[in-house]
Design a protein around this motif. Structure first.
Motif, PDB file in Angstrom:
ATOM      1  N   UNK A 108       0.705  -1.313   0.050  1.00  0.00           N
ATOM      2  CA  UNK A 108      -0.080   0.019  -0.089  1.00  0.00           C
ATOM      3  C   UNK A 108       0.822   1.277  -0.059  1.00  0.00           C
ATOM      4  N   UNK A 109       0.238   2.343  -0.638  1.00  0.00           N
ATOM      5  CA  UNK A 109       1.185   3.606  -0.607  1.00  0.00           C
ATOM      6  C   UNK A 109       1.290   3.975   0.693  1.00  0.00           C
ATOM      7  N   UNK A 110       2.513   4.503   1.077  1.00  0.00           N
ATOM      8  CA  UNK A 110       3.215   5.118   2.111  1.00  0.00           C
ATOM      9  C   UNK A 110       3.125   6.611   1.899  1.00  0.00           C
ATOM     10  N   UNK A 111       3.997   7.115   1.065  1.00  0.00           N
ATOM     11  CA  UNK A 111       4.080   8.560   0.363  1.00  0.00           C
ATOM     12  C   UNK A 111       4.587   8.515  -0.579  1.00  0.00           C
ATOM     13  N   UNK A 112       4.547   9.966  -1.163  1.00  0.00           N
ATOM     14  CA  UNK A 112       4.972  10.224  -2.606  1.00  0.00           C
ATOM     15  C   UNK A 112       5.270  11.567  -2.811  1.00  0.00           C
ATOM     16  N   UNK A 113       6.191  11.859  -3.739  1.00  0.00           N
ATOM     17  CA  UNK A 113       6.441  13.245  -4.112  1.00  0.00           C
ATOM     18  C   UNK A 113       5.631  13.695  -5.248  1.00  0.00           C
ATOM     19  N   UNK A 114       5.196  14.808  -5.158  1.00  0.00           N
ATOM     20  CA  UNK A 114       4.052  15.264  -6.250  1.00  0.00           C
ATOM     21  C   UNK A 114       4.844  15.934  -7.315  1.00  0.00           C
ATOM     22  N   UNK A 115       6.377  16.353  -7.160  1.00  0.00           N
ATOM     23  CA  UNK A 115       6.914  16.722  -8.171  1.00  0.00           C
ATOM     24  C   UNK A 115       8.434  16.763  -8.189  1.00  0.00           C
ATOM     25  N   UNK A 116       8.874  15.684  -7.672  1.00  0.00           N
ATOM     26  CA  UNK A 116      10.448  15.397  -7.709  1.00  0.00           C
ATOM     27  C   UNK A 116      10.629  15.471  -6.148  1.00  0.00           C
ATOM     28  N   UNK A 117      11.918  15.397  -5.761  1.00  0.00           N
ATOM     29  CA  UNK A 117      12.239  15.083  -4.449  1.00  0.00           C
ATOM     30  C   UNK A 117      12.524  16.598  -3.861  1.00  0.00           C
ATOM     31  N   UNK A 118      12.617  17.731  -4.652  1.00  0.00           N
ATOM     32  CA  UNK A 118      12.591  19.024  -3.887  1.00  0.00           C
ATOM     33  C   UNK A 118      11.224  19.460  -3.620  1.00  0.00           C
ATOM     34  N   UNK A 119      10.123  18.805  -3.815  1.00  0.00           N
ATOM     35  CA  UNK A 119       8.767  19.121  -3.430  1.00  0.00           C
ATOM     36  C   UNK A 119       8.386  18.447  -2.102  1.00  0.00           C
ATOM     37  N   UNK A 120       7.767  19.135  -1.009  1.00  0.00           N
ATOM     38  CA  UNK A 120       7.479  18.498   0.065  1.00  0.00           C
ATOM     39  C   UNK A 120       6.692  17.083  -0.103  1.00  0.00           C
ATOM     40  N   UNK A 121       6.805  16.059   0.592  1.00  0.00           N
ATOM     41  CA  UNK A 121       6.368  14.694   0.140  1.00  0.00           C
ATOM     42  C   UNK A 121       4.697  14.826   0.729  1.00  0.00           C
ATOM     43  N   UNK A 122       3.938  14.055   0.260  1.00  0.00           N
ATOM     44  CA  UNK A 122       2.425  13.733   0.849  1.00  0.00           C
ATOM     45  C   UNK A 122       2.295  12.259   0.975  1.00  0.00           C
ATOM     46  N   UNK A 123       1.390  12.091   1.618  1.00  0.00           N
ATOM     47  CA  UNK A 123       0.859  10.624   2.198  1.00  0.00           C
ATOM     48  C   UNK A 123      -0.443  10.180   1.373  1.00  0.00           C
ATOM     49  N   UNK A 124      -0.710   8.908   1.870  1.00  0.00           N
ATOM     50  CA  UNK A 124      -1.913   8.355   1.442  1.00  0.00           C
ATOM     51  C   UNK A 124      -3.237   9.089   1.521  1.00  0.00           C
ATOM     52  N   UNK A 125      -3.073   9.941   2.560  1.00  0.00           N
ATOM     53  CA  UNK A 125      -4.265  11.006   2.823  1.00  0.00           C
ATOM     54  C   UNK A 125      -4.555  11.952   1.728  1.00  0.00           C
ATOM     55  N   UNK A 126      -3.491  12.159   1.095  1.00  0.00           N
ATOM     56  CA  UNK A 126      -3.492  13.048  -0.263  1.00  0.00           C
ATOM     57  C   UNK A 126      -3.910  12.518  -1.685  1.00  0.00           C
ATOM     58  N   UNK A 127      -4.516  11.300  -1.570  1.00  0.00           N
ATOM     59  CA  UNK A 127      -4.655  10.832  -2.921  1.00  0.00           C
ATOM     60  C   UNK A 127      -5.686  11.227  -3.838  1.00  0.00           C
ATOM     61  N   UNK A 128      -6.461  12.116  -3.162  1.00  0.00           N
ATOM     62  CA  UNK A 128      -7.677  12.833  -4.111  1.00  0.00           C
ATOM     63  C   UNK A 128      -7.413  14.223  -4.286  1.00  0.00           C
TER      64      UNK A 128
END
Length: 437
Positions: free
Chosen positions: A278-298
């Motif tokens: 399952x998703x834990x976290x992701x970068x929206x625009x590369x590593x220089x952008x603050x990460x988001x988590x599964x709570x931000x899928x939508x």
């Protein structure tokens, strides 16, 4: 869900020899250029401005507005510089575009140069991607042989020369003023602003610097019109864009979709997170952008949606990590990159990134001490916003956002090595022999 995709720049990527001029013209290539050259330069600029096209390289600054900042009464030559120095970790949209359809960029450069009154344009590209450098050079020569470049383009009186310049592989040269210094033959380091490039850029002359995707989007706007372009995207983030999905997904790749699509929708197109995870976290625009988590899928993946979530759309490089991934290890690897790529001009960045790496290594090894998380954040506070360019801000964003969402994981580094909590072999994309995955 496939109806969600809006292939425009990527529509012909799967064709045989899609990079050839003959194929590009078969699907309507250079039609927009002819249309633009029949218009007044100011009208071309106004059309792009009214379309709502925003820079696709990270900041999202309105493209037409950026063009209009060039003083037309300046007696110096005007230049267009295309930033193809794609170096952001996780970002892989410009290179596939240039590999599959370099003429899309060349046509965009011709239109853009005409609009701002430039007779010389540069494509600054990473020297390591030699195969793409050669493909671009081939496309430029094909366009020149067809009469689309050189003196008196198609008998319109407009002259344009495009120069493909291979850089030496420094991440800092993705910053526009460092890129200009590199083009001028100096060490790539960011400049103090003002003056801004629009007034005194390359060779102290008015210069527009745009990302590859920004310029490659221009022909379709000229060809199809403002209403067509604005029918995609959101109220303030218009049009289509290339999203790059990588990491723990079943089908990584490029997905051209309207701005405002969500990660949940893109994950469905990509087959979801790999089986059993399952998703834990992701970068929206590369590593220089603050990460988001599964709570931000939508959350909409547009400029406003990301800002509201406390991050940035950046280059739309969506790096997806599942629950097997150590946030500490990932953050350390990102900051090691920024430490290595810091040009050293600014003390907070040069020294601060070094200290961040030292502290993060302790967390990874399980030898950090109580209070080190706060020390980590304190160092970040003394780095962010205190340098000439955004490299330091990117390093800080990686750390601060990781602590924001996974502070407990960092605090576990007071007693337990990260490799015990999250065995690194488990997060590998490909299973090793004997691994039950």
């Amino acid at each position: 869900m496939t109806d969600l995709l809006t292939p425009v720049m990527s529509s012909d990527w799967d064709s045989d020899a899609s990079w050839k001029l003959s194929r590009y013209e078969e699907v309507g290539g250079y039609r927009a250029m002819r249309k633009a050259l029949d218009m007044q330069a100011g009208d071309v600029m106004s059309l792009v401005k009214e379309s709502g096209l925003r820079g696709r390289g990270g900041a999202g600054f309105p493209t037409g507005l950026k063009w209009s900042l060039v003083p037309q009464d300046n007696p110096n030559p005007k230049y267009l510089v295309v930033n193809a120095d794609e170096s952001e970790p996780g970002t892989c949209k410009d290179m596939p575009l240039l590999m599959a359809s370099p003429h899309t960029l060349v046509e965009g450069i011709i239109i853009s140069s005409y609009a701002i009154g430039a007779n010389t344009a540069f494509i600054y590209i990473r020297g390591e991607v030699l195969h793409i450098v050669r493909r671009l050079q081939q496309a430029v020569e094909e366009a020149r042989a067809a009469g689309y470049l050189g003196a008196n383009v198609l008998g319109t009186g407009f002259d344009l020369n495009i120069i493909v310049h291979a850089g030496a592989g420094a991440y800092i040269c993705g910053e526009e003023t460092a890129l200009l210094d590199s083009l001028e033959g100096r060490r790539g380091q960011p400049r103090l602003r003002p003056p801004f490039p629009a007034v005194a850029g390359l060779y102290a002359s008015p210069t527009v610097i745009n990302n590859v995707e920004s310029i490659a989007s221009v022909p379709s706007i000229l060809d199809n019109g403002i209403a067509w372009f604005q029918s995609m995207g959101t109220e303030k983030s218009k049009g289509m864009t290339l999203y790059s999905l990588s990491g723990h997904v079943k089908r990584a790749g490029q997905f051209e979709a309207p701005l405002g699509v969500t990660l949940r929708q893109l994950l469905e197109l990509a087959g979801g997170v790999r089986n059993g995870h399952q998703l834990k976290f992701f970068t929206p625009g590369g590593s220089s952008t603050p990460i988001l988590t599964g709570d931000h899928l939508d959350v909409p993946l547009d400029y406003e949606g990301m800002a509201a979530a406390g991050t940035m759309l950046g280059t739309k490089a969506l790096q997806v990590f599942d629950e097997t991934t150590s946030v500490v290890r990932t953050t350390l690897r990102w900051v090691e990159f920024y430490k290595h790529e810091s040009c050293g001009k600014c003390t907070p960045c040069r020294e601060g990134t070094w200290w961040l790496v030292q502290l993060l290594m302790r967390f990874e090894a399980g030898t950090a001490e109580p209070g080190d998380v706060d020390k980590l954040l304190d160092i970040c506070e003394n780095i962010g916003g205190r340098s000439f360019c955004a490299l330091a801000d990117g390093a800080v964003a990686a750390v601060v956002s990781a602590v924001k969402y996974f502070r407990e994981e960092f605090e576990q580094g007071y007693t337990t090595p990260a490799w015990e909590l999250f065995p690194y072999g488990k997060s590998a994309l490909f299973a090793t022999e004997g691994d039950p995955r």
